[in-house]
Design an enzyme around this catalytic site. Structure first.
Site, mmCIF file in Angstrom:
data_model
loop_
_atom_site.group_PDB
_atom_site.id
_atom_site.type_symbol
_atom_site.label_atom_id
_atom_site.label_comp_id
_atom_site.label_asym_id
_atom_site.label_seq_id
_atom_site.Cartn_x
_atom_site.Cartn_y
_atom_site.Cartn_z
ATOM 1 N N ASN A 1 0.834 -1.210 0.000
ATOM 2 C CA ASN A 1 0.000 0.000 0.000
ATOM 3 C C ASN A 1 0.863 1.252 0.000
ATOM 4 O O ASN A 1 1.918 1.312 0.629
ATOM 5 C CB ASN A 1 -1.011 -0.007 1.152
ATOM 6 C CG ASN A 1 -0.411 -0.186 2.522
ATOM 7 O OD1 ASN A 1 0.596 -0.855 2.675
ATOM 8 N ND2 ASN A 1 -1.028 0.410 3.521
ATOM 9 N N CYS B 1 -4.279 0.779 -2.431
ATOM 10 C CA CYS B 1 -4.126 -0.478 -1.694
ATOM 11 C C CYS B 1 -3.056 -1.362 -2.342
ATOM 12 O O CYS B 1 -2.835 -1.312 -3.558
ATOM 13 C CB CYS B 1 -5.434 -1.256 -1.695
ATOM 14 S SG CYS B 1 -6.763 -0.498 -0.761
ATOM 15 N N GLU C 1 -3.186 -4.487 -3.034
ATOM 16 C CA GLU C 1 -3.712 -5.393 -4.061
ATOM 17 C C GLU C 1 -3.715 -4.722 -5.432
ATOM 18 O O GLU C 1 -3.320 -5.321 -6.436
ATOM 19 C CB GLU C 1 -5.147 -5.824 -3.729
ATOM 20 C CG GLU C 1 -5.269 -6.668 -2.471
ATOM 21 C CD GLU C 1 -5.552 -5.840 -1.227
ATOM 22 O OE1 GLU C 1 -4.978 -4.745 -1.097
ATOM 23 O OE2 GLU C 1 -6.334 -6.295 -0.384
ATOM 24 N N CYS D 1 -10.581 -4.648 0.010
ATOM 25 C CA CYS D 1 -11.660 -3.654 0.081
ATOM 26 C C CYS D 1 -12.543 -3.767 -1.169
ATOM 27 O O CYS D 1 -12.199 -4.444 -2.145
ATOM 28 C CB CYS D 1 -11.083 -2.243 0.214
ATOM 29 S SG CYS D 1 -10.476 -1.547 -1.334
ATOM 30 N N CYS E 1 -10.862 -2.865 -4.534
ATOM 31 C CA CYS E 1 -9.935 -3.904 -5.003
ATOM 32 C C CYS E 1 -10.693 -5.112 -5.531
ATOM 33 O O CYS E 1 -10.292 -5.729 -6.512
ATOM 34 C CB CYS E 1 -8.988 -4.316 -3.884
ATOM 35 S SG CYS E 1 -7.742 -3.068 -3.512
HETATM 36 N N1 THU Z 1 -5.292 -1.396 2.551
HETATM 37 C C1 THU Z 1 -4.764 -2.222 1.613
HETATM 38 O O1 THU Z 1 -3.682 -1.967 1.065
HETATM 39 N N2 THU Z 1 -5.462 -3.335 1.267
HETATM 40 C C2 THU Z 1 -6.630 -3.718 1.861
HETATM 41 O O2 THU Z 1 -7.194 -4.746 1.490
HETATM 42 C C3 THU Z 1 -7.205 -2.936 2.934
HETATM 43 C C4 THU Z 1 -6.581 -1.607 3.164
HETATM 44 C C5 THU Z 1 -4.518 -0.227 2.948
HETATM 45 C C6 THU Z 1 -5.073 1.086 2.505
HETATM 46 C C7 THU Z 1 -4.469 2.024 3.524
HETATM 47 O O3 THU Z 1 -3.154 2.385 3.110
HETATM 48 C C8 THU Z 1 -4.350 1.179 4.776
HETATM 49 O O4 THU Z 1 -4.455 -0.177 4.351
HETATM 50 C C9 THU Z 1 -5.429 1.458 5.808
HETATM 51 O O5 THU Z 1 -6.696 1.375 5.251
#
Ligand code: THU
Length: 168
Positions: A63, A74, A76, A113, A116
């Site tokens: 992320n 994110c 993903e 999320c 994603c």
């Molecule tokens: N985040 C991800 O990278 N993937 C997920 O599936 C959930 C959330 C990141 C986004 C943000 O940088 C941090 O986690 C908090 O939400």
């Protein structure tokens, strides 16, 4: 009376990484390592993702946050966009995702999320075999979804715009 439409969604849960096939184990290790490359100064939540391509290649992502919060992305999507831009038209076989909190080495459960899930769904629709999702769970447990349909059953896709046979 309305008709009830039901979706048959399920996840597999494994107590331990050693119960997964070797390629999945290697993929999770790469996702774990990718957490260390996260740029998450605002949430402190370090997420790592790793995509296995049908060629055996692995592409990772983490992320990437921003002072303007919505600009961040994110792990993903970083991994998927990287894979798709570097290896267009190569099918994606598995996606592993895990996370750790700043200063803590315990892996956290991560369910992708909604945004994603939509992106995963788009790529899966363009290939024949489904894209398996592997999510690191608590206490070393893992959850596996055979396809994005298990996490996003009624997905929006090109067919809703009736664009599947269009020339764009
Ligand atoms: N985040 C991800 O990278 N993937 C997920 O599936 C959930 C959330 C990141 C986004 C943000 O940088 C941090 O986690 C908090 O939400």
């Amino acid at each position: 009376m309305p008709r009830i439409i039901k979706f048959d969604v399920y996840l597999e849960e494994y107590d331990n990484i050693s119960l997964l096939p070797p390629d999945s184990q290697a993929l999770i290790e790469r996702a774990r390592a990718a957490c260390n490359h996260a740029y998450a100064p605002y949430s402190g939540f370090l997420v790592g993702a790793a995509v296995l391509l049908e060629t055996g290649e692995i592409v990772t992502g983490s992320n990437q946050e921003n002072a303007s919060y919505p600009c961040g992305l994110c792990a993903e999507r970083v991994a998927l966009f990287s894979a798709a831009s570097r290896y267009p038209s190569v099918a994606l076989t598995k996606l592993a995702v895990t996370a750790m909190k700043k200063g803590q080495n315990t892996y956290q459960p991560v369910a992708p999320c909604g945004a994603c899930r939509q992106v995963i769904s788009e790529y899966q629709a363009n290939q024949d075999p489904p894209l398996e999702l592997i999510m690191e769970g608590t206490n070393g447990s893992l959850m596996v979804a055979a396809s994005i349909d298990m996490l996003l059953p009624m997905t929006f896709s090109a067919k809703h715009m009736d664009r599947t046979n269009d020339e764009i």
